[in-house]
Write a protein that holds these residues in place. Structure first.
Motif, PDB file in Angstrom:
ATOM      1  N   MET A 164       0.841  -1.185   0.000  1.00 31.89           N
ATOM      2  CA  MET A 164       0.000   0.000   0.000  1.00 31.89           C
ATOM      3  C   MET A 164       0.884   1.245   0.000  1.00 31.89           C
ATOM      4  N   PRO A 165       0.673   2.148  -0.935  1.00 35.40           N
ATOM      5  CA  PRO A 165       1.492   3.353  -0.983  1.00 35.40           C
ATOM      6  C   PRO A 165       1.171   4.311   0.162  1.00 35.40           C
ATOM      7  N   GLU A 166       2.134   5.125   0.477  1.00 33.82           N
ATOM      8  CA  GLU A 166       1.937   6.179   1.470  1.00 33.82           C
ATOM      9  C   GLU A 166       1.142   7.303   0.814  1.00 33.82           C
ATOM     10  N   ILE A 167       0.270   7.946   1.572  1.00 39.34           N
ATOM     11  CA  ILE A 167      -0.524   9.068   1.072  1.00 39.34           C
ATOM     12  C   ILE A 167      -0.105  10.310   1.844  1.00 39.34           C
ATOM     13  N   LYS A 168       0.320  11.342   1.101  1.00 38.39           N
ATOM     14  CA  LYS A 168       0.731  12.605   1.720  1.00 38.39           C
ATOM     15  C   LYS A 168      -0.219  13.704   1.272  1.00 38.39           C
ATOM     16  N   VAL A 169      -0.644  14.507   2.229  1.00 39.45           N
ATOM     17  CA  VAL A 169      -1.574  15.600   1.964  1.00 39.45           C
ATOM     18  C   VAL A 169      -0.813  16.917   2.069  1.00 39.45           C
TER      19      VAL A 169
ATOM     20  N   HIS B 273     -10.239   2.979   5.790  1.00 41.69           N
ATOM     21  CA  HIS B 273      -9.858   1.883   6.690  1.00 41.69           C
ATOM     22  C   HIS B 273      -8.345   1.651   6.668  1.00 41.69           C
ATOM     23  N   LEU B 274      -7.600   2.760   6.756  1.00 43.72           N
ATOM     24  CA  LEU B 274      -6.142   2.718   6.770  1.00 43.72           C
ATOM     25  C   LEU B 274      -5.639   3.203   8.129  1.00 43.72           C
ATOM     26  N   PRO B 275      -4.454   2.751   8.536  1.00 42.42           N
ATOM     27  CA  PRO B 275      -3.881   3.307   9.761  1.00 42.42           C
ATOM     28  C   PRO B 275      -3.555   4.787   9.568  1.00 42.42           C
ATOM     29  N   ASN B 276      -3.694   5.585  10.625  1.00 35.69           N
ATOM     30  CA  ASN B 276      -3.432   7.032  10.520  1.00 35.69           C
ATOM     31  C   ASN B 276      -2.032   7.337  10.009  1.00 35.69           C
ATOM     32  N   ARG B 277      -1.058   6.491  10.315  1.00 33.94           N
ATOM     33  CA  ARG B 277       0.314   6.765   9.890  1.00 33.94           C
ATOM     34  C   ARG B 277       0.498   6.650   8.368  1.00 33.94           C
ATOM     35  N   GLN B 278      -0.480   6.085   7.686  1.00 37.67           N
ATOM     36  CA  GLN B 278      -0.371   5.916   6.238  1.00 37.67           C
ATOM     37  C   GLN B 278      -0.852   7.152   5.470  1.00 37.67           C
ATOM     38  N   VAL B 279      -1.626   8.007   6.132  1.00 36.71           N
ATOM     39  CA  VAL B 279      -2.124   9.245   5.520  1.00 36.71           C
ATOM     40  C   VAL B 279      -1.599  10.394   6.379  1.00 36.71           C
ATOM     41  N   THR B 280      -0.615  11.129   5.861  1.00 36.76           N
ATOM     42  CA  THR B 280       0.040  12.148   6.671  1.00 36.76           C
ATOM     43  C   THR B 280       0.093  13.497   5.970  1.00 36.76           C
TER      44      THR B 280
ATOM     45  N   VAL C 212       4.646   7.428  -3.793  1.00 37.68           N
ATOM     46  CA  VAL C 212       3.763   8.143  -2.874  1.00 37.68           C
ATOM     47  C   VAL C 212       2.568   8.678  -3.647  1.00 37.68           C
ATOM     48  N   ILE C 213       1.380   8.606  -3.040  1.00 40.04           N
ATOM     49  CA  ILE C 213       0.206   9.266  -3.605  1.00 40.04           C
ATOM     50  C   ILE C 213       0.087  10.609  -2.899  1.00 40.04           C
ATOM     51  N   TYR C 214       0.004  11.677  -3.677  1.00 41.13           N
ATOM     52  CA  TYR C 214      -0.104  13.025  -3.134  1.00 41.13           C
ATOM     53  C   TYR C 214      -1.514  13.555  -3.323  1.00 41.13           C
ATOM     54  N   ILE C 215      -2.062  14.108  -2.271  1.00 32.29           N
ATOM     55  CA  ILE C 215      -3.303  14.871  -2.359  1.00 32.29           C
ATOM     56  C   ILE C 215      -2.878  16.311  -2.108  1.00 32.29           C
ATOM     57  N   ILE C 216      -2.979  17.128  -3.151  1.00 34.75           N
ATOM     58  CA  ILE C 216      -2.421  18.487  -3.098  1.00 34.75           C
ATOM     59  C   ILE C 216      -3.524  19.508  -3.368  1.00 34.75           C
ATOM     60  N   GLU C 217      -3.527  20.550  -2.572  1.00 37.75           N
ATOM     61  CA  GLU C 217      -4.472  21.647  -2.774  1.00 37.75           C
ATOM     62  C   GLU C 217      -4.265  22.182  -4.191  1.00 37.75           C
ATOM     63  N   THR C 218      -5.353  22.414  -4.892  1.00 35.03           N
ATOM     64  CA  THR C 218      -5.330  22.730  -6.328  1.00 35.03           C
ATOM     65  C   THR C 218      -4.405  23.900  -6.670  1.00 35.03           C
TER      66      THR C 218
ATOM     67  N   PRO D 196       6.807  19.426 -13.748  1.00 34.00           N
ATOM     68  CA  PRO D 196       6.669  18.856 -15.088  1.00 34.00           C
ATOM     69  C   PRO D 196       6.285  17.379 -15.063  1.00 34.00           C
ATOM     70  N   GLY D 197       5.658  16.958 -16.140  1.00 35.35           N
ATOM     71  CA  GLY D 197       5.317  15.550 -16.305  1.00 35.35           C
ATOM     72  C   GLY D 197       3.861  15.249 -15.991  1.00 35.35           C
ATOM     73  N   ASP D 198       3.464  14.053 -16.372  1.00 32.75           N
ATOM     74  CA  ASP D 198       2.106  13.580 -16.124  1.00 32.75           C
ATOM     75  C   ASP D 198       2.154  12.689 -14.893  1.00 32.75           C
ATOM     76  N   HIS D 199       1.666  13.175 -13.799  1.00 37.97           N
ATOM     77  CA  HIS D 199       1.771  12.459 -12.535  1.00 37.97           C
ATOM     78  C   HIS D 199       0.438  11.816 -12.171  1.00 37.97           C
ATOM     79  N   GLN D 200       0.352  10.518 -12.384  1.00 37.71           N
ATOM     80  CA  GLN D 200      -0.861   9.765 -12.065  1.00 37.71           C
ATOM     81  C   GLN D 200      -1.052   9.629 -10.563  1.00 37.71           C
ATOM     82  N   ASN D 201      -0.011   9.878  -9.797  1.00 35.30           N
ATOM     83  CA  ASN D 201      -0.078   9.731  -8.348  1.00 35.30           C
ATOM     84  C   ASN D 201      -0.359  11.061  -7.634  1.00 35.30           C
ATOM     85  N   VAL D 202      -0.832  12.073  -8.384  1.00 33.53           N
ATOM     86  CA  VAL D 202      -1.199  13.360  -7.796  1.00 33.53           C
ATOM     87  C   VAL D 202      -2.694  13.574  -7.952  1.00 33.53           C
ATOM     88  N   ILE D 203      -3.340  13.848  -6.832  1.00 42.10           N
ATOM     89  CA  ILE D 203      -4.770  14.145  -6.798  1.00 42.10           C
ATOM     90  C   ILE D 203      -4.908  15.561  -6.257  1.00 42.10           C
TER      91      ILE D 203
END
Length: 113
Positions: free
Chosen positions: A1-6, A42-49, A62-68, A77-84
């Motif tokens: 499971m990848p790490e998710i960073k906000v 249903h992930l441990p808190n340490r996985q979404v930081t 890493v999956i990134y959730i980034i403010e628009t 640069p680049g096409d980042h499928q792991n950026v939301i």
């Protein structure tokens, strides 16, 4: 499971955007969003930081959730499928529905989920 960073604010470097202008409030809002997201998925808190010191480099594992607006200003640069991207209001209000919907396909592809 990848790490998710906000990423909702950045506290280092030349570009230091904030959600509210108050670092303590920003941290609390982003942490709340992270906890809400981890619980919904249903992930441990340490996985979404929270990532308050993002250097505008996108790590492939890493999956990134980034403010628009932060993502648009980064000009990474680049096409980042792991950026939301999510609007600032989602981070401020703890609204995870959009992030969950965008994460679902990526998490379904993950071998450990």
């Amino acid at each position: 499971m990848p790490e998710i960073k906000v990423v909702g604010d950045i506290r280092s470097g030349k570009y230091q955007p904030t959600l509210t202008g108050n670092a303590i409030v920003d941290a609390a809002l982003i942490d709340h969003f992270c906890h809400q997201l981890a619980a919904a998925l249903h992930l441990p808190n340490r996985q979404v930081t929270a990532e308050h010191h993002w250097n505008q480099v996108v790590a492939p594992h890493v999956i990134y959730i980034i403010e628009t607006r932060i993502w648009q200003a980064s000009l990474t640069p680049g096409d980042h499928q792991n950026v939301i991207t999510v609007p600032a209001t989602d981070l401020q209000r703890g609204q995870i529905k959009t992030a969950c919907a965008k994460l679902a396909p990526q998490l379904a592809q993950s071998p450990m989920h």
